[in-house]
Design a protein around this motif. Structure first.
Motif, PDB file in Angstrom:
ATOM      1  N   VAL A 427       3.578  18.042 -51.865  1.00 46.85           N
ATOM      2  CA  VAL A 427       2.153  17.827 -51.628  1.00 46.85           C
ATOM      3  C   VAL A 427       1.692  18.853 -50.600  1.00 46.85           C
ATOM      4  CG1 VAL A 427       0.371  16.188 -50.926  1.00 46.85           C
ATOM      5  CG2 VAL A 427       2.435  15.364 -52.109  1.00 46.85           C
ATOM      6  N   CYS A 428       0.861  19.795 -51.029  1.00 42.56           N
ATOM      7  CA  CYS A 428       0.435  20.901 -50.181  1.00 42.56           C
ATOM      8  C   CYS A 428      -1.025  20.699 -49.771  1.00 42.56           C
ATOM      9  CB  CYS A 428       0.599  22.230 -50.916  1.00 42.56           C
ATOM     10  SG  CYS A 428       2.324  22.573 -51.386  1.00 42.56           S
ATOM     11  N   PHE A 429      -1.285  20.778 -48.468  1.00 45.38           N
ATOM     12  CA  PHE A 429      -2.645  20.500 -47.988  1.00 45.38           C
ATOM     13  C   PHE A 429      -2.909  21.184 -46.652  1.00 45.38           C
ATOM     14  CE2 PHE A 429       0.126  17.276 -46.227  1.00 45.38           C
ATOM     15  CZ  PHE A 429      -0.322  17.107 -44.916  1.00 45.38           C
ATOM     16  N   TRP A 430      -4.179  21.381 -46.372  1.00 42.34           N
ATOM     17  CA  TRP A 430      -4.631  21.842 -45.064  1.00 42.34           C
ATOM     18  C   TRP A 430      -5.155  20.654 -44.275  1.00 42.34           C
ATOM     19  CZ3 TRP A 430      -6.573  25.179 -49.154  1.00 42.34           C
ATOM     20  CH2 TRP A 430      -6.035  26.470 -49.134  1.00 42.34           C
ATOM     21  N   TYR A 431      -5.049  20.755 -42.947  1.00 43.90           N
ATOM     22  CA  TYR A 431      -5.810  19.853 -42.086  1.00 43.90           C
ATOM     23  C   TYR A 431      -6.831  20.700 -41.345  1.00 43.90           C
ATOM     24  CZ  TYR A 431      -7.398  16.643 -38.579  1.00 43.90           C
ATOM     25  OH  TYR A 431      -8.223  15.865 -37.792  1.00 43.90           O
ATOM     26  N   ILE A 432      -8.099  20.347 -41.484  1.00 45.25           N
ATOM     27  CA  ILE A 432      -9.194  21.087 -40.855  1.00 45.25           C
ATOM     28  C   ILE A 432      -9.700  20.253 -39.670  1.00 45.25           C
ATOM     29  CG2 ILE A 432     -11.457  22.145 -41.221  1.00 45.25           C
ATOM     30  CD1 ILE A 432     -10.756  22.097 -44.269  1.00 45.25           C
ATOM     31  N   PRO A 433      -9.453  20.698 -38.443  1.00 43.76           N
ATOM     32  CA  PRO A 433      -9.905  19.941 -37.264  1.00 43.76           C
ATOM     33  C   PRO A 433     -11.426  19.835 -37.218  1.00 43.76           C
ATOM     34  CG  PRO A 433      -8.330  21.669 -36.649  1.00 43.76           C
ATOM     35  CD  PRO A 433      -8.743  21.931 -38.065  1.00 43.76           C
ATOM     36  N   PRO A 434     -11.947  18.838 -36.497  1.00 48.97           N
ATOM     37  CA  PRO A 434     -13.411  18.651 -36.433  1.00 48.97           C
ATOM     38  C   PRO A 434     -14.169  19.902 -36.018  1.00 48.97           C
ATOM     39  CG  PRO A 434     -12.286  16.764 -35.482  1.00 48.97           C
ATOM     40  CD  PRO A 434     -11.222  17.769 -35.794  1.00 48.97           C
ATOM     41  N   SER A 435     -13.576  20.718 -35.135  1.00 52.65           N
ATOM     42  CA  SER A 435     -14.283  21.905 -34.634  1.00 52.65           C
ATOM     43  C   SER A 435     -14.522  22.957 -35.705  1.00 52.65           C
ATOM     44  CB  SER A 435     -13.485  22.535 -33.481  1.00 52.65           C
ATOM     45  OG  SER A 435     -12.217  22.991 -33.952  1.00 52.65           O
ATOM     46  N   LEU A 436     -13.798  22.885 -36.821  1.00 48.17           N
ATOM     47  CA  LEU A 436     -13.927  23.885 -37.880  1.00 48.17           C
ATOM     48  C   LEU A 436     -14.685  23.372 -39.111  1.00 48.17           C
ATOM     49  CD1 LEU A 436     -10.340  25.513 -37.931  1.00 48.17           C
ATOM     50  CD2 LEU A 436     -12.389  26.280 -36.706  1.00 48.17           C
ATOM     51  N   ARG A 437     -14.998  22.081 -39.114  1.00 44.62           N
ATOM     52  CA  ARG A 437     -15.515  21.483 -40.359  1.00 44.62           C
ATOM     53  C   ARG A 437     -16.922  21.949 -40.731  1.00 44.62           C
ATOM     54  NH1 ARG A 437     -13.093  15.442 -39.187  1.00 44.62           N
ATOM     55  NH2 ARG A 437     -10.913  16.167 -39.094  1.00 44.62           N
ATOM     56  N   LYS A 438     -17.710  22.371 -39.756  1.00 45.80           N
ATOM     57  CA  LYS A 438     -19.063  22.830 -40.049  1.00 45.80           C
ATOM     58  C   LYS A 438     -19.150  24.353 -40.058  1.00 45.80           C
ATOM     59  CE  LYS A 438     -21.282  18.658 -38.285  1.00 45.80           C
ATOM     60  NZ  LYS A 438     -22.256  18.102 -37.293  1.00 45.80           N
ATOM     61  N   MET A 439     -17.999  24.980 -39.923  1.00 44.02           N
ATOM     62  CA  MET A 439     -17.971  26.434 -39.867  1.00 44.02           C
ATOM     63  C   MET A 439     -18.116  27.020 -41.270  1.00 44.02           C
ATOM     64  SD  MET A 439     -15.070  28.620 -37.861  1.00 44.02           S
ATOM     65  CE  MET A 439     -15.270  30.361 -37.567  1.00 44.02           C
ATOM     66  N   GLU A 440     -18.809  28.135 -41.358  1.00 48.17           N
ATOM     67  CA  GLU A 440     -19.018  28.787 -42.649  1.00 48.17           C
ATOM     68  C   GLU A 440     -17.703  29.320 -43.205  1.00 48.17           C
ATOM     69  OE1 GLU A 440     -21.542  32.606 -44.392  1.00 48.17           O
ATOM     70  OE2 GLU A 440     -22.185  31.609 -42.539  1.00 48.17           O
ATOM     71  N   ASP A 441     -17.517  29.144 -44.507  1.00 48.51           N
ATOM     72  CA  ASP A 441     -16.302  29.628 -45.180  1.00 48.51           C
ATOM     73  C   ASP A 441     -16.312  31.154 -45.180  1.00 48.51           C
ATOM     74  OD1 ASP A 441     -14.227  30.294 -46.822  1.00 48.51           O
ATOM     75  OD2 ASP A 441     -14.667  28.816 -48.358  1.00 48.51           O
ATOM     76  N   GLY A 442     -15.368  31.739 -44.452  1.00 50.80           N
ATOM     77  CA  GLY A 442     -15.291  33.189 -44.373  1.00 50.80           C
ATOM     78  C   GLY A 442     -14.038  33.607 -43.646  1.00 50.80           C
ATOM     79  N   PRO A 443     -13.861  34.902 -43.407  1.00 50.29           N
ATOM     80  CA  PRO A 443     -12.634  35.400 -42.769  1.00 50.29           C
ATOM     81  C   PRO A 443     -12.327  34.734 -41.435  1.00 50.29           C
ATOM     82  CG  PRO A 443     -13.920  37.228 -43.652  1.00 50.29           C
ATOM     83  CD  PRO A 443     -14.765  36.000 -43.798  1.00 50.29           C
ATOM     84  N   GLU A 444     -13.356  34.502 -40.600  1.00 53.61           N
ATOM     85  CA  GLU A 444     -13.119  33.900 -39.289  1.00 53.61           C
ATOM     86  C   GLU A 444     -12.616  32.466 -39.436  1.00 53.61           C
ATOM     87  OE1 GLU A 444     -15.356  32.973 -35.004  1.00 53.61           O
ATOM     88  OE2 GLU A 444     -16.480  33.862 -36.679  1.00 53.61           O
ATOM     89  N   PHE A 445     -13.199  31.715 -40.388  1.00 52.96           N
ATOM     90  CA  PHE A 445     -12.767  30.334 -40.626  1.00 52.96           C
ATOM     91  C   PHE A 445     -11.294  30.296 -41.018  1.00 52.96           C
ATOM     92  CE2 PHE A 445     -11.799  27.145 -43.896  1.00 52.96           C
ATOM     93  CZ  PHE A 445     -12.038  25.975 -43.185  1.00 52.96           C
ATOM     94  N   TRP A 446     -10.917  31.138 -41.971  1.00 52.45           N
ATOM     95  CA  TRP A 446      -9.539  31.111 -42.446  1.00 52.45           C
ATOM     96  C   TRP A 446      -8.570  31.628 -41.389  1.00 52.45           C
ATOM     97  CZ3 TRP A 446      -8.587  28.059 -46.225  1.00 52.45           C
ATOM     98  CH2 TRP A 446      -9.563  27.826 -47.204  1.00 52.45           C
ATOM     99  N   GLN A 447      -9.008  32.546 -40.568  1.00 44.16           N
ATOM    100  CA  GLN A 447      -8.167  33.034 -39.481  1.00 44.16           C
ATOM    101  C   GLN A 447      -7.889  31.914 -38.472  1.00 44.16           C
ATOM    102  OE1 GLN A 447      -9.905  36.221 -37.218  1.00 44.16           O
ATOM    103  NE2 GLN A 447      -8.066  36.597 -36.020  1.00 44.16           N
ATOM    104  N   LYS A 448      -8.916  31.138 -38.150  1.00 42.72           N
ATOM    105  CA  LYS A 448      -8.738  30.020 -37.225  1.00 42.72           C
ATOM    106  C   LYS A 448      -7.892  28.909 -37.848  1.00 42.72           C
ATOM    107  CE  LYS A 448     -12.926  30.644 -34.426  1.00 42.72           C
ATOM    108  NZ  LYS A 448     -12.215  30.744 -33.127  1.00 42.72           N
TER     109      LYS A 448
END
Length: 508
Positions: A427-448
């Motif tokens: 089972v493969c998944f990401w966990y996205i912390p609250p601080s990143l959930r409203k961030m725009e999908d882009g290079p900076e988001f994926w880097q964080k």
């Protein structure tokens, strides 16, 4: 010491050679027996009895330099007393990862099977080597029986096989066997004069395929990696293109390795379509089912390996999903004409004499590249005898049901995101912390997001609450790979896993 030696020499028939007294044993059997008894008690109390205790830590983390000091690794001229050695045993247990803990999800093996464990105790005490019937009668017959039964589950009417130290070695065996079948003269004449040999494996295959190609002198550049679809399955049309490309280049294709249960995504290649291509081009089909082979035991899930009966060889590791204990790995071969023995035999006259007083066909050691070989099949056999096929099937079904439960829970929880719907226990998944959930999908988001899983992993390790693997994969940033195996794992452990990730990441 000098006084003791004199006393022994004065005894009747005392013999001294090169300053060494040869009368009587050198070991203190009674003291040794007492040590074994006390050590076994520690094993029972600290490992076996705590195997299902979720209040225990999965690991007691220490940095390497600190652990070196704690363990006192230095070996000295004088031996140390039994109490010191017993304390070392306790320390080894304390600071080792408890892979039998219900919350060890880190690898493609986990848990404890009590019958397999007893089988290991037996074989460790007996210390056999499986090459001739005269020194290993029971274990050779056991291996024969287990291989026969595994062959039945693959769907072959007959076959051959050998147990090896790991799926990587099984894959190497298969590659060498396929090459020998393609050009038998290689055994005597070597690589000189051969055409450029090429083999094919998916982009998601186990890294042992590259290692085997390197080790066998085929060369890693001659492993053609076939594109996979979005689920990680080999694309048959791409395989056909690469086979034709190799032929146009003047190379000699000889082997296709399909995967049944890839390491990261748990994908199963379309074996029937791949087998069609192998038949068309006269290629050996090897299926690396080291991880996924145990699904064959389940009537519900064996469809994942549909077409495996068309393979020429199969690697299958019962030490993974079925808990047979590391290591327990078989290479199974459809050819029953003695191909394995012809490929690997060296006919050592001091071991495989042909004028023995029993049927020498039971001296199977010449099928192996090893001489000394552990009786690994015995662990699987004793467990299978105790649980029956039904019990093994239940393990597979429960593991996949728990994986399905986890998937549905991930879908319900904010911050958790699946990479894909699994078809096996990965089972493969990401966990996205609250601080990143409203961030725009882009290079900076994926880097964080790439930094999140390593931090959570460090925290869980130092806390000792659980162990869960993570990795980047084919352009995707770090994600967790949860693997469900152990029958000691419960629905509550799945809930704990998600709760614990949220807890450990609440400040990220």
């Amino acid at each position: 010491v000098g006084v003791c030696k004199q006393e022994m020499l004065q005894k009747k028939n005392a013999v001294l050679v090169d300053g060494v007294i040869l009368n009587g044993p050198i070991m203190d059997s009674k003291a040794g027996e007492k040590f074994v008894e006390e050590a076994c008690k520690i094993i029972m109390e600290e490992i076996v009895q705590k195997a299902d205790d979720v209040t225990e830590k999965v690991c007691e983390w220490q940095a390497p330099e600190k652990l070196k000091q704690i363990l006192d690794l230095e070996m000295r001229d004088a031996g140390e007393c039994h109490q010191k050695i017993l304390q070392l045993c306790r320390d080894v247990i304390k600071f080792s990862v408890k892979t039998n803990h219900p919350r060890f999800f880190n690898q493609l093996y986990a848990g404890i099977d009590y019958y397999s464990l007893v089988a290991r105790f037996l074989t460790e005490a007996l210390n056999p080597s499986v090459y001739t019937y005269e020194v290993s009668p029971v274990f050779l017959l056991v291996e024969e029986a287990v291989i026969k039964k595994m062959i039945e589950f693959i769907g072959w009417e007959e076959g051959d096989g050998i147990f090896n130290p790991g799926g990587s070695v099984s894959n190497m065996y298969a590659m060498n066997l396929a090459r020998y079948k393609f050009c038998p003269e290689i055994k005597e004449k070597g690589l000189s004069g051969l055409p450029r040999l090429v083999l094919f494996a998916s982009e998601e295959c186990h890294y042992s395929m590259k290692k085997a190609a390197s080790f066998l002198g085929i060369g890693t550049e001659n492993v053609y990696f076939i594109k996979t679809d979005e689920r990680g399955k080999m694309i048959p049309e791409e395989l056909e293109k690469q086979v034709q490309r190799a032929r146009k280049e003047g190379s000699a294709p000889f082997l296709v390795c399909a995967t049944a249960g890839t390491t990261v995504l748990g994908a199963f290649d379309p074996l029937d379509k791949i087998a069609d291509i192998c038949e068309k081009h006269g290629l050996w089909l090897h299926v690396d089912a080291s991880w996924g082979g145990s699904a064959l035991i389940s009537r519900k899930h064996r469809r994942l390996l549909h077409g495996i009966h068309r393979a020429d060889s199969v690697a299958w590791n019962p030490h993974k999903m079925l808990l047979a204990g590391i290591q327990c790995c078989a290479l199974l071969v459809k050819d029953n004409s003695g191909l394995l023995k012809r490929c690997y035999s060296a006919e050592a006259a001091y071991l495989f004499q042909q004028d023995k007083f029993y049927d020498v066909s039971y001296d199977t050691g010449d099928k192996s590249i090893q001489c000394s070989r552990r009786p690994d099949a015995f662990k699987f056999w004793l467990m299978w005898k105790a649980l029956g096929t039904t019990g093994l099937e239940e393990r597979v079904n429960r593991a996949l049901a728990l994986a399905r439960y986890l998937v549905e829970e991930i879908k319900k929880r904010e911050g958790f995101q699946l990479l894909l719907e699994p078809e096996y226990a990965n089972v493969c998944f990401w966990y996205i912390p609250p601080s990143l959930r409203k961030m725009e999908d882009g290079p900076e988001f994926w880097q964080k997001l790439h930094q999140v899983a390593p931090i959570i992993k460090e925290r869980m390790m130092k806390k000792g609450s659980m162990m869960l693997g993570y990795q980047p994969h084919r352009g995707k940033v770090n994600f967790f790979r949860q693997v469900v195996i152990s029958p000691q794992v419960s629905r509550e452990d799945m809930d704990f896993l998600l709760d614990e990730i949220q807890l450990l990441a609440e400040d990220l």
